[in-house]
Design an enzyme around this catalytic site. Structure first.
Site, PDB file in Angstrom:
ATOM      1  N   THR A 136      18.108  34.221  -5.629  1.00 56.52           N
ATOM      2  CA  THR A 136      18.231  32.951  -6.347  1.00 56.52           C
ATOM      3  C   THR A 136      19.466  32.190  -5.857  1.00 56.52           C
ATOM      4  OG1 THR A 136      17.147  33.923  -8.253  1.00 56.52           O
ATOM      5  CG2 THR A 136      18.387  31.919  -8.660  1.00 56.52           C
TER       6      THR A 136
ATOM      7  N   GLU B 161      21.433  36.082 -17.189  1.00 57.59           N
ATOM      8  CA  GLU B 161      21.022  35.439 -15.941  1.00 57.59           C
ATOM      9  C   GLU B 161      22.230  35.043 -15.097  1.00 57.59           C
ATOM     10  OE1 GLU B 161      18.154  36.009 -14.976  1.00 57.59           O
ATOM     11  OE2 GLU B 161      17.095  34.101 -15.023  1.00 57.59           O
TER      12      GLU B 161
HETATM   13  N1  HSE Z   1      15.341  27.271 -12.111  1.00 58.41           N
HETATM   14  C1  HSE Z   1      15.861  28.382 -11.387  1.00 58.41           C
HETATM   15  C2  HSE Z   1      15.857  28.041  -9.915  1.00 58.41           C
HETATM   16  C3  HSE Z   1      15.001  29.582 -11.633  1.00 58.41           C
HETATM   17  O1  HSE Z   1      14.843  27.518  -9.453  1.00 58.41           O
HETATM   18  O2  HSE Z   1      16.856  28.264  -9.247  1.00 58.41           O
HETATM   19  C4  HSE Z   1      15.396  30.784 -10.844  1.00 58.41           C
HETATM   20  O3  HSE Z   1      14.498  31.822 -11.106  1.00 58.41           O
END
Ligand code: HSE
Length: 291
Positions: free
Chosen positions: A168, A120
């Site tokens: 993201t 990730e």
């Molecule tokens: N928790 C992370 C965010 C997940 O919200 O940035 C990203 O898929």
């Protein structure tokens, strides 16, 4: 040769930013691994044109490196990249489970979570584990610095994915640096309510617990039509609605019989904003499965 299916996931669930995650019964990625001298990657399926096949730039390359498990890795994408449905996590989770099996590394599912989280980091810059945890372990997951706990939950869901992309990285930039004490108290209450809802498989409590006044409002601004789609889903019977992960997918918790109506209402609301979308009528499902 080992083949593993790993599911789409929804992180945060509103009140559990970077902590909560849920495995969705559909869609999913399928990853096939075969021992090789050095790691090579082929990607097919939805959005594959946007995914680098260079192991240094691909989430599964980092996983192979972490496990010291060079392999030829074929990824068949069912989860669209930049969707908020844990696309990179599905591939990383499937690769972690498959390579662990292929090389007989002996990691438990929980031990594979930080391994897949390194994948990730390649995509988002942060090794957050709230998508890979449910993709590997299934169910509803709570991931903290001390590890991951998972419970099975029977909760019907609709995930509506608009034809827009939100990275993201961009979605993390809009997260506020601070929250007030009132917001902290409210968030703890909502997160606890959602957790009880999951343990009881109660969509009503899950929906109430999805409320969040800190991260979700900032991210909603990145999603054309968010407020209309949310209102439409609630009017159609959803118990709660929030941004799925970093977005742009929008997640609704509901009763099973309401899924079809809610899915149609969400797609219509996006269409009214000139945005095409696809709704998955799904539920909380199982984690990575060796086929
Ligand atoms: N928790 C992370 C965010 C997940 O919200 O940035 C990203 O898929």
């Amino acid at each position: 040769m080992i083949t593993v299916r790993a599911p789409a996931t929804s992180a945060n669930l509103g009140s559990g930013f970077d902590v909560f995650g849920a495995a969705l019964a559909s869609p999913a990625d399928v990853v096939r691994v075969e021992k090789a001298e050095r790691t090579t990657i082929d990607v097919t399926g939805v959005g594959s044109q946007f995914i680098p096949e260079d192991p240094d730039g691909n989430t599964v390359g980092a996983v192979a490196e972490e496990l010291d498990a060079p392999a030829h890795i074929q990824i068949d994408k069912g989860v669209r990249p930049a969707s908020g449905l844990g696309s990179s996590a599905a591939s990383a989770a499937a690769a972690a489970v498959a390579l662990n099996e292929l090389y007989d590394r002996g990691y438990t599912r929980e031990e594979l979570v930080p391994v897949a989280a390194e994948g990730e980091a390649v995509v988002s810059g942060v090794a957050h584990a709230d998508n890979v945890a449910p993709a590997i372990m299934g169910g509803f997951t709570v991931t903290t610095g001390t590890g991951t706990n998972a419970v099975d939950a029977e909760v019907p869901l609709v995930a509506c994915l608009p034809d827009i992309a939100v990275s993201t990285r961009d979605a993390r930039r809009v997260v506020p640096d601070e929250a007030t004490m009132d917001q902290l108290v409210e968030t703890v209450g909502n997160a606890a309510t959602l957790t009880i809802g999951m343990c009881r498989s109660d969509p009503e409590l899950v929906g109430v617990g999805m409320e969040d006044s800190v991260v979700t409002p900032a991210r909603a601004e990145l999603i054309t039509g968010y407020h209309d789609v949310r209102d439409a889903a609630l009017e159609a019977g959803a118990k709660g609605v929030t941004v799925s992960g970093a977005g742009p997918a929008i997640l609704a918790a509901c009763e099973a019989d309401d899924r079809r109506t809610i899915a149609a209402a969400m797609v219509d609301a996006f269409a009214n904003e000139g945005v095409e979308s696809r709704a998955y009528q799904t539920r909380i499902g199982e984690g990575a499965t060796i086929l």
